[in-house]
Design an enzyme around this catalytic site. Sequence first.
Site, PDB file in Angstrom:
ATOM      1  N   ARG A 235       0.857  -1.172   0.000  1.00  0.00           N
ATOM      2  CA  ARG A 235       0.000   0.000   0.000  1.00  0.00           C
ATOM      3  C   ARG A 235       0.898   1.228   0.000  1.00  0.00           C
ATOM      4  NH1 ARG A 235      -3.402  -2.638  -1.675  1.00  0.00           N
ATOM      5  NH2 ARG A 235      -5.492  -3.100  -0.872  1.00  0.00           N
ATOM      6  N   GLU A 264      -3.871   7.488  -4.363  1.00  0.00           N
ATOM      7  CA  GLU A 264      -4.185   7.095  -5.738  1.00  0.00           C
ATOM      8  C   GLU A 264      -5.501   7.752  -6.185  1.00  0.00           C
ATOM      9  OE1 GLU A 264      -4.123   2.811  -5.771  1.00  0.00           O
ATOM     10  OE2 GLU A 264      -2.098   2.759  -4.964  1.00  0.00           O
ATOM     11  N   HIS A 282      -1.032   0.457 -10.019  1.00  0.00           N
ATOM     12  CA  HIS A 282      -1.687  -0.527  -9.137  1.00  0.00           C
ATOM     13  C   HIS A 282      -2.226  -1.732  -9.924  1.00  0.00           C
ATOM     14  CE1 HIS A 282      -3.778  -0.853  -4.946  1.00  0.00           C
ATOM     15  NE2 HIS A 282      -3.466  -2.048  -5.419  1.00  0.00           N
TER      16      HIS A 282
HETATM   17  C1  GLV Z   1      -4.749  -4.939  -4.175  1.00  0.00           C
HETATM   18  O1  GLV Z   1      -4.083  -3.971  -3.887  1.00  0.00           O
HETATM   19  C2  GLV Z   1      -5.321  -5.822  -3.234  1.00  0.00           C
HETATM   20  O2  GLV Z   1      -5.269  -5.532  -2.023  1.00  0.00           O
HETATM   21  O3  GLV Z   1      -5.874  -6.845  -3.652  1.00  0.00           O
END
Ligand code: GLV
Length: 321
Positions: A235, A264, A282
């Site tokens: 994260r 984001e 991401h």
């Molecule tokens: C993506 O970031 C997830 O947590 O699946």
Amino acid sequence: MRVLITRPIPETGVALLREAGHAVNVLPHDRPASPEELRAASEGVEGLLTMLTDKVDAAFLAERPRLKAIANYAVGFNNIDVGACTERRIGVTNTPDVLTSATAEVAWTLLMAAARRAGEAERALRAGLWDGWGPLQYLGVDVVDQTLGVVGAGRIGARFAQMAAGFNMRLLYCNRRPSVAMEALGATLVSFDELLARADFVSLHVPLTAETRHMMGAAAFSRMKPSAVLINTARGAVIDEAALVEALRRRQIFAAGLDVFDEEPKLHPGLYELENVVILPHIGSATVRTRQVMSRLAAENLLAMLGDRRPKTPVNPELWG
Ligand code: GLV
Ligand code: GLV
């Protein structure tokens, strides 16, 4: 029962929910729902299939007395106030396991690209700036025989470490407790500070919590080797982005590879200007097959919870005894 899916997802899970007789509404826009859209569309629903971009807090829950179950379409669930859900006896699930390899692959994509300056070199080539092979061009850092530091030895961290086998790397990890999977790989458990000081590659695989927020800040960067590369597929807020920009600018570390960001889709503006950072939007779990399997798992979890059965991958398992 009434179910809201907050954004189009692969059909598999939607079909499962409909076949089970639920009234499923899928928000039509392929973008995050605004808080207003989420509030309006979730009125009266029993089941919610959420994205990691949907914020589910205590205030939202207070307005949704019928809500029974939330299936998050992600392994991370920092977008949901799980404590408040448990208090209201609302089940919460995530999608672990099914995206472990896909995410570890993106960590390796970033590691290799950052080590070998692939993004920078490709940008120059596309811009017409390449004048042919050169002995001093785009010199990166080695991967083979180097030391890999894994921060957080959960499923993704362990899979990422396992994938290092072909590169003959020394493995260090830090974690709250020894990890069976990491020990089996011959990895050595060290403190966070020791890992930072010794690792040539530092890869973050911790969940975002009060404890891990900004754990990579100015002090952490000052402990790293100037030849080190930092990778983040966890994260964004685990890193203090402003401090990272400073460290990259001053060449305090060699490079970084990032798939996640603090706010984001906004990035710290300095990141766009730096050549020694590889940035991806991401895409950790973004393979065709992984997203299909996530869709099925999220739907199965929701079906179980709506039927008062224990789901496959609960985040608050205490609700089912
Ligand atoms: C993506 O970031 C997830 O947590 O699946
Ligand atoms: C590089 O292309 C080489 O042949 O060494």
